[in-house]
Design a protein around this motif. Structure first.
Motif, mmCIF file in Angstrom:
data_model
loop_
_atom_site.group_PDB
_atom_site.id
_atom_site.type_symbol
_atom_site.label_atom_id
_atom_site.label_comp_id
_atom_site.label_asym_id
_atom_site.label_seq_id
_atom_site.Cartn_x
_atom_site.Cartn_y
_atom_site.Cartn_z
ATOM 1 N N SER A 120 88.404 92.195 81.523
ATOM 2 C CA SER A 120 87.850 93.436 80.983
ATOM 3 C C SER A 120 87.595 93.316 79.489
ATOM 4 N N VAL A 125 84.115 95.314 80.243
ATOM 5 C CA VAL A 125 83.947 96.178 81.409
ATOM 6 C C VAL A 125 85.254 96.913 81.636
ATOM 7 N N PRO A 126 85.239 98.082 82.317
ATOM 8 C CA PRO A 126 86.499 98.790 82.595
ATOM 9 C C PRO A 126 87.421 97.942 83.449
ATOM 10 N N ALA A 127 88.723 98.100 83.235
ATOM 11 C CA ALA A 127 89.710 97.285 83.941
ATOM 12 C C ALA A 127 89.850 97.681 85.392
ATOM 13 N N TYR A 129 87.382 99.364 87.186
ATOM 14 C CA TYR A 129 86.068 99.446 87.806
ATOM 15 C C TYR A 129 85.737 100.847 88.299
ATOM 16 N N GLN A 135 87.927 101.091 78.521
ATOM 17 C CA GLN A 135 87.821 99.651 78.415
ATOM 18 C C GLN A 135 88.999 99.090 77.630
#
Length: 389
Positions: A120, A125-127, A129, A135
């Motif tokens: 991430s 990207v977000p951890a 999802y 983030q």
């Protein structure tokens, strides 16, 4: 070095994973056995019958664990023999195995968490999802590094502690109890002491026989020659008798030297084991090839035992095996001295014969092991291992 560490970690991890899987089976088995014993706990015969019926399974589980420990942890434990101690071992071992499984699970969960966090952070990207999730930032990673490292260290220490615990459990509960081992050791020491006494007596009888049949007879012949020379009137005949007496004197000295070497080779003190074996190989008879590796500074009793084993084995090969070649190899390895003597003779050596049984008792007196392979037709191989530190 790194490869060795990696191999060790892989072996320990595999052993712990196998132990964690086996712990579930062991725990279920012990629980079922305990539940089955509750109704018959007050009746000794029924309880004993139940334990006898459960003994094959108990022993099989303990034997599996013993082999696992030997393969992955290099732990040498005796075969399970006493059921009550084995059941206790299975109960305690199942707990340690479940503990190892829990620690390994936490380590795996932590590694997955670290992977997701780094992914991430690096890919932005977000951890988790999910829409609207935060983030992972650089600050979050830095804050998590120190606690994560500490937790990983504690987990590794816990796994090392489980390995040590399983070693102690195996040594304590498998095989015989400490008192039984002490009794067995006392019996072994008493037997080896009696064997050493027998060896000493046999050596004394052999020395007396060599002196009586060899040196004494030659001295008698020497006296006869000198007496005849003294009484002889012919000068030429007297010179011939004196020459024969001189040759007999040399033979007497050779016999005395041989007897002295059989009593104790002085070269061991002055030259060491390697040179003493070289002198032994130089004696007339069959060719003897000697190889010594790291044989210096051996304890005197160990060097003496090795020398006499080699000397007696070589003599047997020359006298009884009709050998045309003898190979001697002595090396120091892992705190022990290994001696191997092989010949190309006819074989068929009797391990219970006077000479070989005496060597076995001599080796046992030094807490060593004696091995003999001598099929009919040869070759004959004698292998001896003696502790030296």
């Amino acid at each position: 070095m790194l490869q060795q560490v990696g191999t060790l970690v892989a072996r320990r991890t595999t052993g712990l994973l196998a132990g964690a899987a086996g712990a579930l089976v062991q725990l279920v088995f012990v629980a079922v056995l305990v539940l089955a014993m509750l109704p018959v706990i007050r009746w000794r015969r029924r309880r004993a019958a139940l334990l006898r019926a459960a003994w094959p399974g108990t022993r099989a589980l303990a034997e599996w664990d013993r082999r696992r420990l030997a393969r992955w942890f290099a732990v040498s434990a005796a075969e399970p023999v006493e059921q009550r101690r084995v059941v206790t071992f299975l109960a305690l071992r199942s707990m340690s195995g479940l503990l190892a499984g829990a620690i390994l699970g936490l380590v795996c969960w932590g590694l997955v968490t670290v992977f997701v966090m780094l992914r991430s952070w690096l890919l932005d990207v977000p951890a988790d999802y999910t829409e609207g999730a935060d983030q992972v930032t650089t600050g979050t990673v830095l804050v998590a590094v120190l606690p994560g490292a500490v937790l990983l260290y504690l987990a590794l220490q816990g796994l090392a502690g489980v390995v040590g615990l399983e070693r102690r459990l195996a040594h304590h509960y498998l095989g015989r109890s400490r008192n039984e081992l002490l009794q067995r050791r006392i019996s072994e020491l008493a037997e080896s002491r009696a064997g050493v006494v027998d060896v000493v007596d046999a050596e004394r009888r052999r020395i007396e026989r060599d002196l009586h049949d060899g040196v004494q007879q030659r001295l008698v012949a020497l006296g006869v020659l000198l007496g005849r020379a003294r009484r002889g009137a012919d000068a030429e005949r007297r010179d011939e008798l004196l020459r024969a007496a001189h040759e007999e004197t040399q033979a007497v000295l050779d016999d005395l030297r041989q007897v002295a070497w059989r009593v104790y080779p002085s070269a061991l003190d002055t030259l060491g084991l390697e040179e003493a074996l070289a002198v032994l190989a130089a004696r007339p008879g069959v060719p003897v090839e000697v190889e010594c590796h790291d044989c210096g500074s051996l304890p005197e009793p160990i060097a003496t035992a090795v020398y006499f084993v080699v000397s007696e084995t070589v003599n047997n090969a020359v006298k009884h095996a009709a050998a045309t070649r003898v190979d001697v190899a002595v090396r120091r390895e892992n705190g022990s001295v290994l001696a191997r003597v092989s010949d190309d003779g006819v074989g068929g050596a009797d391990p219970d014969g006077g000479g070989l049984s005496g060597l076995r008792r001599r080796v046992a007196g030094q807490d060593g092991t004696f091995g003999l392979v001598s099929p009919a037709g040869g070759p004959t191989v004698v292998e001896v291992t003696l502790p030296c530190g």
